[in-house]
Design a protein around this motif. Structure first.
Motif, PDB file in Angstrom:
ATOM      1  N   ARG A   1       6.343  49.307 -24.606  1.00 59.83           N
ATOM      2  CA  ARG A   1       6.093  50.669 -25.076  1.00 59.83           C
ATOM      3  C   ARG A   1       5.690  50.674 -26.555  1.00 59.83           C
ATOM      4  O   ARG A   1       4.698  51.293 -26.941  1.00 59.83           O
ATOM      5  CB  ARG A   1       7.345  51.525 -24.865  1.00 59.83           C
ATOM      6  N   LEU A   2       6.461  49.937 -27.387  1.00 57.38           N
ATOM      7  CA  LEU A   2       6.145  49.873 -28.824  1.00 57.38           C
ATOM      8  C   LEU A   2       4.752  49.290 -29.038  1.00 57.38           C
ATOM      9  O   LEU A   2       3.977  49.760 -29.869  1.00 57.38           O
ATOM     10  CB  LEU A   2       7.177  49.024 -29.570  1.00 57.38           C
ATOM     11  N   ALA A   3       4.427  48.239 -28.262  1.00 52.97           N
ATOM     12  CA  ALA A   3       3.127  47.580 -28.406  1.00 52.97           C
ATOM     13  C   ALA A   3       1.994  48.555 -28.078  1.00 52.97           C
ATOM     14  O   ALA A   3       0.957  48.565 -28.746  1.00 52.97           O
ATOM     15  CB  ALA A   3       3.062  46.354 -27.498  1.00 52.97           C
ATOM     16  N   GLN A   4       2.216  49.401 -27.056  1.00 55.37           N
ATOM     17  CA  GLN A   4       1.188  50.376 -26.671  1.00 55.37           C
ATOM     18  C   GLN A   4       0.959  51.403 -27.790  1.00 55.37           C
ATOM     19  O   GLN A   4      -0.141  51.900 -27.983  1.00 55.37           O
ATOM     20  CB  GLN A   4       1.573  51.143 -25.399  1.00 55.37           C
ATOM     21  N   GLU A   5       2.061  51.709 -28.529  1.00 56.19           N
ATOM     22  CA  GLU A   5       1.984  52.734 -29.574  1.00 56.19           C
ATOM     23  C   GLU A   5       1.282  52.234 -30.828  1.00 56.19           C
ATOM     24  O   GLU A   5       0.866  53.030 -31.678  1.00 56.19           O
ATOM     25  CB  GLU A   5       3.406  53.168 -29.987  1.00 56.19           C
ATOM     26  N   SER A   6       1.182  50.911 -30.982  1.00 54.74           N
ATOM     27  CA  SER A   6       0.742  50.344 -32.260  1.00 54.74           C
ATOM     28  C   SER A   6      -0.765  50.128 -32.309  1.00 54.74           C
ATOM     29  O   SER A   6      -1.375  49.718 -31.318  1.00 54.74           O
ATOM     30  CB  SER A   6       1.444  49.006 -32.484  1.00 54.74           C
ATOM     31  N   ASP A   7      -1.369  50.412 -33.491  1.00 54.84           N
ATOM     32  CA  ASP A   7      -2.782  50.053 -33.614  1.00 54.84           C
ATOM     33  C   ASP A   7      -2.953  48.842 -34.529  1.00 54.84           C
ATOM     34  O   ASP A   7      -4.060  48.468 -34.888  1.00 54.84           O
ATOM     35  CB  ASP A   7      -3.631  51.253 -34.078  1.00 54.84           C
ATOM     36  N   GLU A   8      -1.870  48.255 -34.973  1.00 56.12           N
ATOM     37  CA  GLU A   8      -1.976  46.977 -35.683  1.00 56.12           C
ATOM     38  C   GLU A   8      -1.032  45.975 -35.027  1.00 56.12           C
ATOM     39  O   GLU A   8      -0.071  46.357 -34.355  1.00 56.12           O
ATOM     40  CB  GLU A   8      -1.635  47.146 -37.167  1.00 56.12           C
ATOM     41  N   ALA A   9      -1.338  44.679 -35.223  1.00 56.83           N
ATOM     42  CA  ALA A   9      -0.526  43.637 -34.606  1.00 56.83           C
ATOM     43  C   ALA A   9      -0.364  42.469 -35.565  1.00 56.83           C
ATOM     44  O   ALA A   9      -1.345  42.024 -36.164  1.00 56.83           O
ATOM     45  CB  ALA A   9      -1.173  43.164 -33.306  1.00 56.83           C
ATOM     46  N   ILE A  10       0.877  42.000 -35.744  1.00 53.93           N
ATOM     47  CA  ILE A  10       1.113  40.809 -36.561  1.00 53.93           C
ATOM     48  C   ILE A  10       0.512  39.619 -35.813  1.00 53.93           C
ATOM     49  O   ILE A  10       0.644  39.530 -34.594  1.00 53.93           O
ATOM     50  CB  ILE A  10       2.630  40.571 -36.757  1.00 53.93           C
ATOM     51  N   ALA A  11      -0.143  38.708 -36.551  1.00 51.73           N
ATOM     52  CA  ALA A  11      -0.730  37.541 -35.883  1.00 51.73           C
ATOM     53  C   ALA A  11       0.334  36.476 -35.668  1.00 51.73           C
ATOM     54  O   ALA A  11       0.851  35.905 -36.631  1.00 51.73           O
ATOM     55  CB  ALA A  11      -1.876  36.987 -36.722  1.00 51.73           C
ATOM     56  N   PHE A  12       0.709  36.264 -34.407  1.00 53.03           N
ATOM     57  CA  PHE A  12       1.638  35.183 -34.067  1.00 53.03           C
ATOM     58  C   PHE A  12       0.853  34.091 -33.344  1.00 53.03           C
ATOM     59  O   PHE A  12      -0.191  34.359 -32.743  1.00 53.03           O
ATOM     60  CB  PHE A  12       2.767  35.717 -33.177  1.00 53.03           C
ATOM     61  N   PRO A  13       1.385  32.843 -33.385  1.00 55.11           N
ATOM     62  CA  PRO A  13       0.625  31.736 -32.784  1.00 55.11           C
ATOM     63  C   PRO A  13       0.533  31.856 -31.253  1.00 55.11           C
ATOM     64  O   PRO A  13       1.366  32.489 -30.607  1.00 55.11           O
ATOM     65  CB  PRO A  13       1.435  30.500 -33.173  1.00 55.11           C
ATOM     66  N   ARG A  14      -0.506  31.232 -30.681  1.00 54.92           N
ATOM     67  CA  ARG A  14      -0.633  31.066 -29.228  1.00 54.92           C
ATOM     68  C   ARG A  14      -0.307  29.613 -28.933  1.00 54.92           C
ATOM     69  O   ARG A  14      -0.867  28.730 -29.569  1.00 54.92           O
ATOM     70  CB  ARG A  14      -2.083  31.323 -28.768  1.00 54.92           C
ATOM     71  N   VAL A  15       0.561  29.384 -27.978  1.00 57.64           N
ATOM     72  CA  VAL A  15       0.905  27.998 -27.655  1.00 57.64           C
ATOM     73  C   VAL A  15       0.166  27.582 -26.386  1.00 57.64           C
ATOM     74  O   VAL A  15       0.454  28.060 -25.287  1.00 57.64           O
ATOM     75  CB  VAL A  15       2.438  27.844 -27.461  1.00 57.64           C
ATOM     76  N   TRP A  16      -0.840  26.669 -26.572  1.00 56.26           N
ATOM     77  CA  TRP A  16      -1.669  26.265 -25.428  1.00 56.26           C
ATOM     78  C   TRP A  16      -1.207  24.952 -24.818  1.00 56.26           C
ATOM     79  O   TRP A  16      -1.626  24.594 -23.740  1.00 56.26           O
ATOM     80  CB  TRP A  16      -3.144  26.143 -25.857  1.00 56.26           C
ATOM     81  N   LEU A  17      -0.368  24.204 -25.542  1.00 57.15           N
ATOM     82  CA  LEU A  17       0.052  22.856 -25.112  1.00 57.15           C
ATOM     83  C   LEU A  17      -1.166  21.937 -25.005  1.00 57.15           C
ATOM     84  O   LEU A  17      -2.244  22.276 -25.486  1.00 57.15           O
ATOM     85  CB  LEU A  17       0.850  22.907 -23.800  1.00 57.15           C
ATOM     86  N   GLU A  18      -1.024  20.773 -24.371  1.00 57.81           N
ATOM     87  CA  GLU A  18      -2.135  19.813 -24.375  1.00 57.81           C
ATOM     88  C   GLU A  18      -3.291  20.314 -23.503  1.00 57.81           C
ATOM     89  O   GLU A  18      -3.089  21.116 -22.583  1.00 57.81           O
ATOM     90  CB  GLU A  18      -1.667  18.406 -23.955  1.00 57.81           C
TER      91      GLU A  18
ATOM     92  N   GLN B   1       6.672  48.199 -34.256  1.00 55.92           N
ATOM     93  CA  GLN B   1       5.522  48.361 -33.350  1.00 55.92           C
ATOM     94  C   GLN B   1       4.532  47.202 -33.527  1.00 55.92           C
ATOM     95  O   GLN B   1       4.037  46.646 -32.549  1.00 55.92           O
ATOM     96  CB  GLN B   1       4.783  49.687 -33.628  1.00 55.92           C
ATOM     97  N   ALA B   2       4.278  46.852 -34.811  1.00 54.54           N
ATOM     98  CA  ALA B   2       3.307  45.792 -35.087  1.00 54.54           C
ATOM     99  C   ALA B   2       3.826  44.430 -34.639  1.00 54.54           C
ATOM    100  O   ALA B   2       3.063  43.585 -34.168  1.00 54.54           O
ATOM    101  CB  ALA B   2       2.981  45.776 -36.582  1.00 54.54           C
ATOM    102  N   VAL B   3       5.153  44.224 -34.780  1.00 57.42           N
ATOM    103  CA  VAL B   3       5.747  42.963 -34.318  1.00 57.42           C
ATOM    104  C   VAL B   3       5.664  42.890 -32.792  1.00 57.42           C
ATOM    105  O   VAL B   3       5.246  41.878 -32.215  1.00 57.42           O
ATOM    106  CB  VAL B   3       7.220  42.846 -34.788  1.00 57.42           C
TER     107      VAL B   3
END
Ligand SMILES: [Zn+2]
Lengths: 236, 339
Positions: free
Chosen positions: B188-205, B237-239
């Motif tokens: 719900r919080l994510a839907q409300e937010s128009d900004e987003a903190i950049a967190f890493p994506r873990v793709w593995l090998e 919200q951004a987190v």
């Protein structure tokens, strides 16, 4: 009337079939097999041996606790589900009374013992099959022994867990403490039925609301209550 | 002759006591769920002993209600299907022993069902499954990509190496001080937010279909900690949006790559986290663009229920799978083929 009796309160398992006050089959084991694996096959086998179909059962008696939470729940779940779907009455009997019932002919006091760890026991003080003093509960062993020290009668200790505490018991009560022979140490489902027969038959609808008598709140609940108390005290 | 197979499903693997009656493995006749969420809320998570105590109180009431709503008697049933595992062992045992007692008393066959197979087969209640099929299973305990070449055949293509996606949601929700269960709040919080903190994506090998979410969870905790030390005000919200973006992007990308590699006819999402709006939307858009049919069950079939257990049990029953009165709860049960 045909009764099915079930006791899964602790490690031992006992299943019995009684018809018109006559014991047809009883199957009792103290082998450590999880009740989920052992109980239903034993029910199936006992009824088959007596040539009785599930629909012929007239009432069910179950040991309702205290004991191992999971153990008691398995017996109660089986008993209440069968009673509900077969539309027959379900009677609960104290697991401690069941154990004490093994010594119902003893002239003195009878003290059933289930170990509950850290010098605690589920226990009570019975005489001739009924509570004579301390009611069923979770006690420090010390509390039970203190109470018994004030009496003069001999005390029969029943249950396979008596061995864990025997030294302390004997140390406190000396020769007044009597240890039951091993053949009386396991709970018997026929005793569950015998005690159930002394009670009025509940209505069929009551099976839905039948729950174990745990005699203890959960650890999470106890911790939560302690935490709430702390918060209140801090505010005062 | 028209098939008219009626299965009673029973599910008690976590904190829902559920019973359902399903016709021919695809039509819900009745579906009853008794939730315990309220009882666990104050503890901030599911307390196993409390869950087990609730199941004992509810189980026969729930089964009776399922029969009543279906206007059926036990002798209208062909079999009883019950969740055998995985799950909380004490909780599983209540459903299993109720199912065994019920099956025995009414002389009905019994089928033990894998909980995740149930989540996958929830899709069968929406539309027939098309094989080969790829299932993305995301829940509090699971994050898996499963390839099915036919009914009852399960190949594990990838799985999480640490936290399940739902677990990461719950932990991050706790860091953000959101009430239990936290997943829906983050969504719900994510839907409300128009900004987003950049967190890493873990793709593995390279080429791996496995997942890892514990690093992401730590990144969120570090971010909060650093912000706090610098005296900055954190926008939850951004987190939430940044965290959800990372989870959704990795889940979607890996599922898409697997769908292409195995040339599947259908992709499905299953499990409690597939109720997440952010994830549903991302998957729907991605597979629409790729022209690969994608389905996800309606919300009430994503969370734990017994209709999905009956749906899976129906196929197992047809394939001759049977359980005995000695069935035990299997908390660590793995998916197995039904041949
Ligand atoms: Zn689930």
């Amino acid at each position: 009337m045909i009764w099915l009796g079930i006791d899964t309160s602790n490690v031992p398992l006992s299943i019995a079939v009684v018809q018109d006050h006559k014991l047809l089959v009883e199957w009792t084991s103290s082998v450590k097999v999880t009740h989920s694996v052992g109980a239903m096959p034993a029910v199936e086998e006992a009824l088959k041996h007596a040539n009785i179909k599930p629909k012929e059962i007239g009432a069910i008696a179950v040991a309702e606790g205290p004991g191992s939470y999971t153990g008691v729940r398995i017996g109660v779940t089986i008993a209440k589900t069968m009673a509900w779907t077969l539309k027959i009455p379900l009677v609960g009997v104290s697991s401690l009374q069941t154990l004490a019932g093994n010594g119902s002919l003893f002239e003195g006091l009878v003290c059933p013992i289930m170990d509950a760890r850290r010098e605690n026991v589920f226990s009570a003080i019975y005489k001739n099959g009924v509570v004579a003093d301390l009611a069923d509960g979770h006690y420090a062993l010390e509390t039970i022994l203190e109470k018994l020290s004030t009496k003069e009668e001999k005390v029969l200790f029943v249950g396979k867990d008596v061995s864990i505490h025997w030294e302390v018991i004997q140390g406190t009560l000396g020769e007044r403490a009597i240890r039951a022979p091993f053949n009386l140490d396991l709970p018997k489902a026929s005793v569950v039925i015998e005690e159930a027969l002394k009670k009025p038959l509940p209505s069929i609808e009551e099976a839905h609301h039948f729950v174990p008598d745990y005699k203890r709140i959960t650890e999470a609940e106890a911790n939560w209550r302690a935490e709430q108390k702390k918060v209140v005290e801090q505010h005062e | 002759m028209m098939k008219n197979q009626i299965i009673l499903g029973i599910e008690t693997s976590c904190d829902e006591t559920a019973a359902s009656i399903v016709r021919n493995g695809c039509e819900i006749v009745s579906n009853v769920v008794s939730s315990q969420i309220e009882s666990h809320k104050r503890f901030g998570g599911v307390v196993p002993e409390i869950a087990s105590r609730h199941h004992v109180e509810q189980v026969t009431l729930v089964i009776e209600e399922a029969l009543k709503q279906a206007n059926m008697q036990p002798n209208d049933l062909d079999a009883v299907a019950v969740t055998e595992g995985p799950g909380l062992v004490g909780a599983l045992l209540i459903g299993i022993n109720a199912a065994k007692a019920f099956a025995f008393a009414n002389q009905l066959p019994l089928v033990g069902v894998h909980h995740i197979a149930g989540h996958i087969y929830a899709n069968q209640l929406v539309a027939p499954m098309q094989f080969p099929l790829l299932a993305l299973v995301v829940s509090g305990g699971h994050t898996e990509i499963v390839l099915m070449r036919d009914h009852g055949s399960f190949e594990l293509i990838g799985e999480t190496r640490d936290d399940a996606a739902g677990e990461a949601y719950d932990k991050v929700a706790r860091v953000l001080k959101l009430p239990y269960p936290g997943g829906p709040h983050i969504d719900r919080l994510a839907q409300e937010s128009d900004e987003a903190i950049a967190f890493p994506r873990v793709w593995l090998e390279e080429g791996s279909y496995d997942f890892s979410f514990s690093g992401l969870k730590s990144a969120v905790i570090n971010y909060m900690h650093n912000a706090e030390q610098r005296g900055e005000i954190v926008k939850p919200q951004a987190v939430a949006a940044g965290f959800q973006d990372s989870v959704v992007e990795v889940l979607t990308a890996k599922t898409l790559r697997a769908a292409k590699e195995f040339n599947v006819k259908q992709v499905i999402a299953a499990g409690g986290v597939s109720a997440n709006k952010g994830l549903r939307t991302a998957l729907e858009e991605t597979f629409k663009n790729e022209g690969i049919p994608f389905t996800v069950p309606p919300l009430f079939l994503c969370t734990d229920n017994a209709a999905m257990i009956a749906a899976a049990g129906s196929v197992m029953f047809d394939k001759g799978q049977r359980s005995t009165m000695a069935m035990n709860g299997r908390p660590g049960m793995t998916l197995f083929d039904w041949n």
